[in-house]
Design an enzyme around this catalytic site. Structure first.
Site, short mmCIF file in Angstrom:
data_model
loop_
_atom_site.label_atom_id
_atom_site.label_comp_id
_atom_site.label_asym_id
_atom_site.label_seq_id
_atom_site.Cartn_x
_atom_site.Cartn_y
_atom_site.Cartn_z
N PHE A 144 21.83 -22.41 -20.40
CA PHE A 144 22.80 -22.11 -18.96
C PHE A 144 21.95 -21.50 -18.38
O PHE A 144 21.98 -19.87 -19.10
CB PHE A 144 24.26 -21.47 -19.41
N GLY A 145 21.24 -21.26 -17.42
CA GLY A 145 20.73 -20.10 -17.36
C GLY A 145 21.57 -19.89 -15.03
O GLY A 145 21.19 -21.11 -14.14
N THR A 147 22.05 -15.82 -15.08
CA THR A 147 21.65 -14.55 -15.07
C THR A 147 19.76 -14.17 -15.20
O THR A 147 19.16 -15.39 -14.79
CB THR A 147 22.12 -13.49 -16.17
N LEU A 254 31.43 -20.53 -16.58
CA LEU A 254 32.03 -19.42 -17.46
C LEU A 254 33.32 -19.38 -18.14
O LEU A 254 33.31 -18.50 -18.91
CB LEU A 254 31.12 -18.50 -16.86
N GLY A 354 32.01 4.00 -44.92
CA GLY A 354 31.66 5.12 -44.91
C GLY A 354 30.46 5.06 -44.59
O GLY A 354 29.46 4.50 -43.63
N GLU A 378 28.59 -12.84 -20.10
CA GLU A 378 29.82 -14.04 -19.89
C GLU A 378 31.27 -12.99 -18.80
O GLU A 378 32.22 -12.77 -19.46
CB GLU A 378 31.23 -14.23 -20.76
N GLY A 379 30.40 -11.89 -17.93
CA GLY A 379 30.84 -11.07 -17.27
C GLY A 379 31.40 -10.07 -18.31
O GLY A 379 32.42 -10.01 -18.93
P1 FAD Z 1 24.12 -5.66 -14.17
O1 FAD Z 1 24.70 -6.12 -13.45
O2 FAD Z 1 22.76 -5.04 -13.62
O3 FAD Z 1 25.67 -4.16 -14.91
C1 FAD Z 1 25.39 -3.28 -15.59
C2 FAD Z 1 26.71 -1.95 -15.71
O4 FAD Z 1 27.29 -1.73 -14.31
C3 FAD Z 1 27.20 -3.23 -16.17
O5 FAD Z 1 28.23 -2.10 -16.50
C4 FAD Z 1 28.33 -3.60 -14.85
O6 FAD Z 1 29.66 -3.87 -15.47
C5 FAD Z 1 27.95 -2.42 -14.16
N1 FAD Z 1 28.58 -3.31 -12.85
C6 FAD Z 1 27.91 -4.24 -12.14
N2 FAD Z 1 28.44 -4.26 -10.65
C7 FAD Z 1 29.06 -2.92 -10.87
C8 FAD Z 1 30.35 -2.82 -10.08
N3 FAD Z 1 30.53 -3.77 -8.42
N4 FAD Z 1 31.83 -2.38 -10.18
C9 FAD Z 1 31.40 -1.44 -11.49
N5 FAD Z 1 30.41 -1.85 -12.28
C10 FAD Z 1 29.10 -2.51 -11.52
N6 FAD Z 1 23.49 -15.12 -18.56
C11 FAD Z 1 23.20 -16.37 -18.45
O7 FAD Z 1 23.24 -16.83 -17.72
N7 FAD Z 1 22.91 -17.21 -19.99
C12 FAD Z 1 23.63 -16.70 -20.85
O8 FAD Z 1 22.98 -18.02 -21.89
C13 FAD Z 1 23.33 -15.83 -21.57
N8 FAD Z 1 23.60 -14.87 -22.69
C14 FAD Z 1 23.13 -13.75 -23.27
C15 FAD Z 1 23.44 -13.64 -24.30
C16 FAD Z 1 22.94 -12.43 -24.49
C17 FAD Z 1 22.56 -11.31 -25.84
C18 FAD Z 1 22.97 -10.67 -23.48
C19 FAD Z 1 22.95 -9.20 -23.86
C20 FAD Z 1 23.12 -11.61 -22.41
C21 FAD Z 1 23.66 -12.72 -21.85
N9 FAD Z 1 23.62 -13.54 -19.71
C22 FAD Z 1 23.33 -14.47 -20.11
C23 FAD Z 1 23.48 -12.66 -19.27
C24 FAD Z 1 24.66 -12.19 -18.87
O9 FAD Z 1 25.63 -12.48 -18.42
C25 FAD Z 1 24.42 -10.26 -18.49
O10 FAD Z 1 23.86 -9.34 -19.16
C26 FAD Z 1 25.59 -9.87 -17.63
O11 FAD Z 1 26.32 -10.61 -17.18
C27 FAD Z 1 25.44 -8.44 -16.86
O12 FAD Z 1 24.62 -8.99 -15.85
P2 FAD Z 1 23.21 -7.73 -16.60
O13 FAD Z 1 22.65 -7.70 -17.79
O14 FAD Z 1 22.32 -7.29 -15.31
O15 FAD Z 1 24.59 -5.88 -15.82
#
Ligand code: FAD
Length: 399
Positions: A144-145, A147, A254, A354, A378-379
């Site tokens: 599921f793409g 991000t 989601l 420990g 997932e948020g």
């Molecule tokens: P960012 O959005 O850049 O956020 C970075 C930080 O800023 C976070 O702490 C965030 O909460 C905070 N932040 C951002 N905006 C705000 C705001 N308005 N107020 C306060 N804080 C904020 N995605 C898919 O589509 N499909 C998948 O199958 C999938 N699998 C994944 C598997 C793994 C192992 C991981 C690590 C991620 C996966 N993801 C997937 C992606 C995941 O959903 C994103 O990493 C996630 O939504 C956060 O996006 P980001 O990493 O770009 O962080």
């Protein structure tokens, strides 16, 4: 009428289930749970540490087929070879699977709740018939793409684009952090179009599509994660999911997966809590079991309380979902609380072990590291906090 039998005459609670949470479940629910547990004990538990350590599941295809046979892929969907189980049964399966490893639960969530759900809910009949039975059987794996490298928490700003070319669609862009991507047969990809965000069903052997693996993860190592590179990927007209436009499409899927995580995270917590409890009884320091020290008991009591509260919440949300009454904000409550508290349980369990707590000889550090991903995907915990904040105040604080 309230019974006035002496409470002390009742059997003592089981230390692995002090609040008798089991009594909340029906016999059918318990039998689904034990079928999933038996499968995992045989097919995954003996190998999971090695898969995590090596960052690879060499038997991924066989494992997917086994999970398909068990009925947990698209478990709560109806028709097209899916098991048609209840949301509560699906939740219990997620808990058991994540008690083995969050990476395996991610495989099941992404397959069933994200990829299959999107096709099942929004896809045309031909796509449903083509993909869902094979995916339910584990013969085809989906991803599921959503991000992108520059758009995570704010997917509405995505730049992956689909444009029409005659009756075909041409997709260009890049997705990242996509679970299952490196071994997927089909990808559900969300892209901007002139008509807003739309979903596309992309067979991964389509020219111009590739899914390079993301290496060097310190979390969710028993799950392959990749990028999706879309370079002039040409798709026929019926590749688009016709029934939805806008963020509603990806968010609906989601919401399903987040519900499963509400249960799943508790599995990692249960495993860690039980290991720590046993360890506290067996490990002696200063001439007595460390479980005899008040500080250790405080930790175990707090872990146990949070697990019980999280479980009650999961059962409540499961019953609401089965009644068709569960709102997305309520799913946020479950995901936010249960992942956060499960992380705390795993971290505290780690301290009880420990030095042994940092070794893969025990599952605790593996669960703890895995939940770092679960907290973010997932948020993120922050996004779900803002969802709840908006519900409580009527003020949106996202931008
Ligand atoms: P960012 O959005 O850049 O956020 C970075 C930080 O800023 C976070 O702490 C965030 O909460 C905070 N932040 C951002 N905006 C705000 C705001 N308005 N107020 C306060 N804080 C904020 N995605 C898919 O589509 N499909 C998948 O199958 C999938 N699998 C994944 C598997 C793994 C192992 C991981 C690590 C991620 C996966 N993801 C997937 C992606 C995941 O959903 C994103 O990493 C996630 O939504 C956060 O996006 P980001 O990493 O770009 O962080």
């Amino acid at each position: 009428m309230t019974s006035h039998a002496d409470p002390m005459d009742l059997p003592a609670p089981d230390p692995t289930d002090p609040a008798d949470l089991d009594s909340l479940l029906t016999d059918d629910e318990k039998s689904v749970r034990s079928a999933v547990r038996s499968f995992l004990d045989k097919e995954a538990e003996p190998y999971i540490t090695e898969w995590f350590e090596n960052g690879e599941i060499p038997v991924i295809r066989e494992l997917a087929r086994g999970l398909g046979e068990l009925g947990v892929l698209g478990m709560h969907l109806d028709g097209y070879g899916c098991a048609g189980m209840s949301a509560t049964e699906y939740g219990l399966a997620c808990l058991e699977i994540e008690a083995t490893d969050s990476g395996l639960r991610s495989l099941v969530s992404v397959q069933g709740s994200l990829a299959m759900f999107s096709i099942w809910r929004w896809g045309p009949e031909e796509q449903k018939r083509e993909w869902l039975p094979r995916m339910a059987a584990g013969d085809a794996i989906g991803c599921f793409g959503l991000t992108e490298p520059d758009h995570g928490s704010d997917p509405g700003s995505m730049t992956t684009r689909a444009r029409r070319n005659g009756t075909d669609w041409i997709l260009n862009g890049r997705k990242t952090w996509i679970s299952n991507a490196p071994y997927s047969d089909v990808a559900v990809v969300w892209a901007q179009t002139d008509e807003g965000i739309r979903g596309f069903v992309v067979p991964t052997d389509t020219p111009g599509f590739s899914a390079p693996e993301i290496k060097h993860k310190m979390s969710l190592r028993a799950s392959a994660t990749g990028e999706l590179v879309l370079d002039d990927v040409r798709l026929p007209a019926d590749a688009v999911l016709p029934e939805v436009r806008g963020l509603k499409g990806p968010l609906s899927a989601l919401n399903e997966a987040r519900y499963g995580i509400t249960w799943g995270a508790l599995g990692a917590a249960r495993s860690s809590l039980e290991v720590a409890r046993q360890y506290s009884i067996e490990r002696h320091q200063f001439g007595r079991p460390i479980g005899g020290f008040q500080l250790t008991q405080q930790k175990l009591a707090d872990m146990s309380l949070e697990y019980i509260k999280g479980y009650l919440l999961a059962v409540h949300l499961g019953r609401r979902k089965d009644a068709g009454l569960l709102r997305p904000e309520q799913v946020s409550i479950g995901k936010l609380n249960n992942v956060r508290e499960s992380m705390e349980i795993c971290r505290t369990a780690r301290t009880i072990l420990g030095g042994n707590g940092i070794s893969l000889e025990f599952p605790v550090i593996r669960h703890m590291n895995n939940l770092e991903s679960v907290l973010t995907y997932e948020g993120t915990v922050e996004m779900h906090t803002l969802v709840l904040g908006q519900l409580l105040t009527g003020q949106a604080a996202f931008r």
